[in-house]
Enzyme design. Sequence first.
Site, PDB file in Angstrom:
ATOM      1  CB  ALA A   1      42.117  24.953  69.104  1.00 19.93           C
TER       2      ALA A   1
ATOM      3  CD  GLU B   1      46.439  18.335  68.912  1.00 13.33           C
ATOM      4  OE1 GLU B   1      45.741  19.370  68.826  1.00 13.33           O
ATOM      5  OE2 GLU B   1      47.672  18.368  68.978  1.00 13.33           O
TER       6      GLU B   1
ATOM      7  N   GLY C   1      42.546  20.075  67.397  1.00  9.85           N
ATOM      8  CA  GLY C   1      42.470  19.892  68.852  1.00  9.85           C
ATOM      9  C   GLY C   1      41.386  18.895  69.242  1.00  9.85           C
TER      10      GLY C   1
ATOM     11  CD  GLU D   1      46.080  20.703  64.249  1.00 10.54           C
ATOM     12  OE1 GLU D   1      46.208  19.862  63.326  1.00 10.54           O
ATOM     13  OE2 GLU D   1      45.702  20.404  65.396  1.00 10.54           O
TER      14      GLU D   1
HETATM   15  C1  HXC Z   1      36.177  28.221  65.357  1.00 10.69           C
HETATM   16  C2  HXC Z   1      34.826  26.972  64.001  1.00 10.69           C
HETATM   17  C3  HXC Z   1      35.793  25.945  63.948  1.00 10.69           C
HETATM   18  C4  HXC Z   1      37.000  26.134  64.684  1.00 10.69           C
HETATM   19  C5  HXC Z   1      34.110  25.357  62.753  1.00 10.69           C
HETATM   20  N1  HXC Z   1      33.807  26.548  63.250  1.00 10.69           N
HETATM   21  N2  HXC Z   1      35.316  24.963  63.152  1.00 10.69           N
HETATM   22  N3  HXC Z   1      35.030  28.088  64.705  1.00 10.69           N
HETATM   23  N4  HXC Z   1      37.141  27.291  65.359  1.00 10.69           N
HETATM   24  N5  HXC Z   1      37.941  25.207  64.724  1.00 10.69           N
HETATM   25  C6  HXC Z   1      32.581  27.332  63.045  1.00 10.69           C
HETATM   26  C7  HXC Z   1      32.534  28.007  61.685  1.00 10.69           C
HETATM   27  O1  HXC Z   1      33.261  29.197  61.695  1.00 10.69           O
HETATM   28  C8  HXC Z   1      31.057  28.209  61.526  1.00 10.69           C
HETATM   29  O2  HXC Z   1      30.642  29.308  62.298  1.00 10.69           O
HETATM   30  C9  HXC Z   1      30.454  26.970  62.181  1.00 10.69           C
HETATM   31  O3  HXC Z   1      31.463  26.464  63.062  1.00 10.69           O
HETATM   32  C10 HXC Z   1      30.094  25.876  61.194  1.00 10.69           C
HETATM   33  O4  HXC Z   1      31.234  25.595  60.410  1.00 10.69           O
HETATM   34  P1  HXC Z   1      31.223  25.592  58.824  1.00 10.69           P
HETATM   35  O5  HXC Z   1      32.638  25.787  58.383  1.00 10.69           O
HETATM   36  O6  HXC Z   1      30.199  26.536  58.286  1.00 10.69           O
HETATM   37  O7  HXC Z   1      30.749  24.096  58.554  1.00 10.69           O
HETATM   38  P2  HXC Z   1      31.084  23.160  57.305  1.00 10.69           P
HETATM   39  O8  HXC Z   1      31.004  23.922  56.031  1.00 10.69           O
HETATM   40  O9  HXC Z   1      30.242  21.953  57.490  1.00 10.69           O
HETATM   41  O10 HXC Z   1      32.640  22.761  57.481  1.00 10.69           O
HETATM   42  C11 HXC Z   1      33.009  21.976  58.573  1.00 10.69           C
HETATM   43  C12 HXC Z   1      34.556  21.976  58.715  1.00 10.69           C
HETATM   44  C13 HXC Z   1      35.071  23.427  58.799  1.00 10.69           C
HETATM   45  C14 HXC Z   1      35.179  21.276  57.505  1.00 10.69           C
HETATM   46  C15 HXC Z   1      34.874  21.178  59.970  1.00 10.69           C
HETATM   47  O11 HXC Z   1      34.300  24.130  59.775  1.00 10.69           O
HETATM   48  C16 HXC Z   1      36.505  23.529  59.186  1.00 10.69           C
HETATM   49  O12 HXC Z   1      37.389  23.305  58.363  1.00 10.69           O
HETATM   50  N6  HXC Z   1      36.770  23.889  60.452  1.00 10.69           N
HETATM   51  C17 HXC Z   1      38.108  24.120  60.938  1.00 10.69           C
HETATM   52  C18 HXC Z   1      38.834  22.797  61.138  1.00 10.69           C
HETATM   53  C19 HXC Z   1      40.256  23.057  61.611  1.00 10.69           C
HETATM   54  O13 HXC Z   1      41.087  23.646  60.900  1.00 10.69           O
HETATM   55  N7  HXC Z   1      40.569  22.616  62.832  1.00 10.69           N
HETATM   56  C20 HXC Z   1      41.851  22.807  63.437  1.00 10.69           C
HETATM   57  C21 HXC Z   1      41.857  24.082  64.224  1.00 10.69           C
HETATM   58  S1  HXC Z   1      43.422  24.486  64.851  1.00 10.69           S
HETATM   59  P3  HXC Z   1      29.958  30.604  61.619  1.00 10.69           P
HETATM   60  O14 HXC Z   1      29.781  31.540  62.751  1.00 10.69           O
HETATM   61  O15 HXC Z   1      30.915  31.048  60.573  1.00 10.69           O
HETATM   62  O16 HXC Z   1      28.679  30.046  61.064  1.00 10.69           O
HETATM   63  C22 HXC Z   1      43.593  23.487  66.154  1.00 10.69           C
HETATM   64  C23 HXC Z   1      44.889  23.651  66.880  1.00 10.69           C
HETATM   65  C24 HXC Z   1      45.005  22.669  67.974  1.00 10.69           C
HETATM   66  O17 HXC Z   1      42.770  22.715  66.497  1.00 10.69           O
HETATM   67  C25 HXC Z   1      45.994  23.137  68.959  1.00 10.69           C
HETATM   68  C26 HXC Z   1      45.816  22.527  70.293  1.00 10.69           C
HETATM   69  C27 HXC Z   1      44.478  22.591  70.888  1.00 10.69           C
END
Ligand code: HXC
Length: 257
Positions: free
Chosen positions: A65, A111, A108, A131
């Site tokens: 998400a 999911e 997400g 998460e």
């Molecule tokens: C918003 C995101 C994002 C996310 C990545 N980006 N994941 N933006 N929400 N979930 C954005 C980053 O901010 C960045 O933008 C760009 O995408 C590239 O990501 P990087 O982090 O620079 O890439 P990398 O170093 O290759 O790392 C990849 C990654 C990391 C390991 C996947 O991005 C990461 O940990 N993302 C979050 C994963 C996460 O926690 N997901 C769960 C979310 S909560 P900028 O503008 O900074 O360049 C969730 C709740 C679900 O899903 C609830 C129900 C739907």
Amino acid sequence: MADQFILTKHEGHVAILTLNRPDVLNALNIPLMDELITTFEKLDNDPSVHCFVLTGNAKAFAAGADIKEMAEASVVDMYERNNLARWERIKKVRKPIIAAVSGFCLGGGCELAMHCDMIVAGEGAQFGQPEINIGVIPGAGGTQRLGKAAGKFRAMELILTGRFFNAAEALEIGLATKVVPDDVYLEEAVALAQKIAKNSPMAVRFAKEAVLKAFESPLSEGLDYERKMFYMLFGTEDQKEGMAAFVEKRKPEFKGK
Ligand code: HXC
């Protein structure tokens, strides 16, 4: 705006939907999810579509998400938006959906893949429910569906640590249907969809519904449901065609009637 976050392509009776926010690894914000849901619903009612493939790009199916969209939200904001309730509409899509996963499939995103009926993964795919590392828990079915796929003890470890796991582990725990080389993940998913799309559309939909019933009801209820759906298919032309083709030693031609 239509076709902004979801690109749609048709290959025969297969509709391929591509998540399209590549700059943020397909982070699932509300506009993208709204577009995805309305596209699914529109094509679920289009008789020329028999099967869906849902995909992202080589780097990410979806990294979760959109964290930035919800970072500052209060409990009231989240409750009022009630965004996650809309995901229920994906569960109601009657035609099969195959997730074609490459790269990150997290939170997400994982999911969303689990809302699909099969998951074809490239061998470099990275799955996870991370998460817990940002102070929340899965909210779109992860705590329920991962446990149903992998069993309590594997799901518990994955969700409580939030660690990523690779495609081989996803296959081993029963999350992935199939793992293939990275360069053919989409091709393989579409080939699987084409195979399904050749079958009687009514029988395919009934089969999906009956299999899903097993996850929501006691065995006796599911068996009863399956039996009734089996009998109902004898009201279709496709059943007559399928069985006649067997007897006449030829390939059936299904019409979805
Ligand atoms: C918003 C995101 C994002 C996310 C990545 N980006 N994941 N933006 N929400 N979930 C954005 C980053 O901010 C960045 O933008 C760009 O995408 C590239 O990501 P990087 O982090 O620079 O890439 P990398 O170093 O290759 O790392 C990849 C990654 C990391 C390991 C996947 O991005 C990461 O940990 N993302 C979050 C994963 C996460 O926690 N997901 C769960 C979310 S909560 P900028 O503008 O900074 O360049 C969730 C709740 C679900 O899903 C609830 C129900 C739907």
